[in-house]
Design an enzyme around this catalytic site. Structure first.
Site, PDB file in Angstrom:
ATOM      1  N   ASP A  93      54.205   7.639 -36.424  1.00 25.70           N
ATOM      2  CA  ASP A  93      54.513   9.068 -36.304  1.00 25.70           C
ATOM      3  C   ASP A  93      55.171   9.580 -37.582  1.00 25.70           C
ATOM      4  O   ASP A  93      55.677   8.817 -38.401  1.00 25.70           O
ATOM      5  CB  ASP A  93      55.406   9.335 -35.096  1.00 25.70           C
ATOM      6  CG  ASP A  93      56.729   8.567 -35.155  1.00 25.70           C
ATOM      7  OD1 ASP A  93      56.788   7.503 -35.806  1.00 25.70           O
ATOM      8  OD2 ASP A  93      57.709   9.035 -34.556  1.00 25.70           O
ATOM      9  N   GLU A 158      59.287   6.794 -33.798  1.00 24.70           N
ATOM     10  CA  GLU A 158      60.420   6.493 -34.677  1.00 24.70           C
ATOM     11  C   GLU A 158      61.212   7.751 -34.968  1.00 24.70           C
ATOM     12  O   GLU A 158      62.438   7.754 -34.935  1.00 24.70           O
ATOM     13  CB  GLU A 158      59.943   5.873 -35.996  1.00 24.70           C
ATOM     14  CG  GLU A 158      61.071   5.286 -36.853  1.00 24.70           C
ATOM     15  CD  GLU A 158      61.662   6.284 -37.834  1.00 24.70           C
ATOM     16  OE1 GLU A 158      62.681   5.959 -38.468  1.00 24.70           O
ATOM     17  OE2 GLU A 158      61.118   7.400 -37.987  1.00 24.70           O
TER      18      GLU A 158
END
Length: 284
Positions: A93, A158
């Site tokens: 991400d 994350e």
């Protein structure tokens, strides 16, 4: 043995140079697949990473959907000989695209310009993921040079604190745990940061009594209470953590390839806190 090690290092350096174009191509391909978090939809970029990993010799790849559309990936590459496990960790991400920031290039264009690649997540951290995949491919092609196994963990979460990403993998996938880990997050080949710091959340709430602007003496300003609390919390930043001696020595040894203050950051304690203040309506 020392001579053999030196020959192996030279061989690997030459192999890395041959994979330069593949590294650029992989980075560009990943950047062109948007994966902003929030909202945290990483299925498409995860599927692209899976295809890349499945093309690596001897790789065993698994897909883990920890929430609707939020996908993490694990790939295990055994050497065929007993040894330790090295984990390459990264996250799929990125920070939100923020199109309103007037990008001079498309944020998911993977534009090549002035010898660089531009786009959201190039540095944080699709370039690092591409480097990990490229390194794993190179090592898989020369399994005679190493022992044990290599594992790549690509977390789908994350930017939103990682509870559904790396933490989930560590809690649920045994091969995600290793003897050592390399994370190609923000940095460069010239900066290697050794160590890992945790975090603690502190919620501070202050309560006051609202009053009219002409009668402020009848109220209680919650912000004043809050400021005192925040000053106390901020003072924790200088707290030194007494870690294991061997870890401290390793951090010191890594200083020559790290940032000037990296060691202090790893030994210190950074505090992230959420603040809230509540005003009660003044009653007569």
């Amino acid at each position: 043995m020392a001579q053999d090690d030196q020959q192996a290092r030279t061989f690997l350096r030459n192999a890395i140079a041959k994979h330069q174009d593949a590294l650029i191509t992989t980075t560009t391909a990943l950047v062109r697949i948007p994966s902003p978090n929030p909202p945290g939809h990483t299925a498409h970029v995860a599927d692209a990473a899976i295809k890349l990993l499945q093309s690596i010799p001897h790789a065993h790849v698994s897909r883990h959907e920890t929430a609707p559309g939020l996908v993490s990936v694990v790939a295990r590459i055994p050497s065929g000989r007993p040894g330790k496990r090295l984990v390459f960790n990264g996250h799929l991400d990125t920070y939100p695209l923020c199109e309103d920031l007037h990008w001079t290039v498309p944020p998911t264009g993977g534009v090549h310009k002035d010898g660089k690649i531009y786009g959201r997540g190039v540095c944080d951290m699709k370039g690092g993921i591409a480097a990990s995949i490229t390194a794993a491919r190179m090592l898989a092609e020369h399994r005679d040079l190493w022992r044990g196994e290599i594992v790549i963990t690509l977390a789908g979460d994350e930017e939103n604190m990682g509870s559904l990403g790396t933490k989930w993998l560590l809690d649920n996938v045994e091969e995600a745990k290793g003897d050592a880990v390399i994370c190609g997050d923000v940095g460069s080949a010239r900066v290697v940061r050794f160590g890992e710091k945790g975090f603690v959340w502190i919620a501070v709430e202050a309560e006051g009594v609202a009053a009219h602007g002409a009668h402020v003496h009848k109220g209680v300003n919650a912000v004043r209470h809050l400021r005192k609390a925040l000053d106390a919390v901020e003072s924790l930043e200088g707290t030194v953590v007494d870690g294991p001696r061997d870890v401290g020595e390793a951090i010191d040894a890594a200083a020559i390839v790290s940032e000037s203050l990296s060691g202090e950051v790893m030994r210190g304690r950074n505090v992230i806190f959420a603040c809230r203040w509540v005003f009660r309506r003044m009653t007569s």
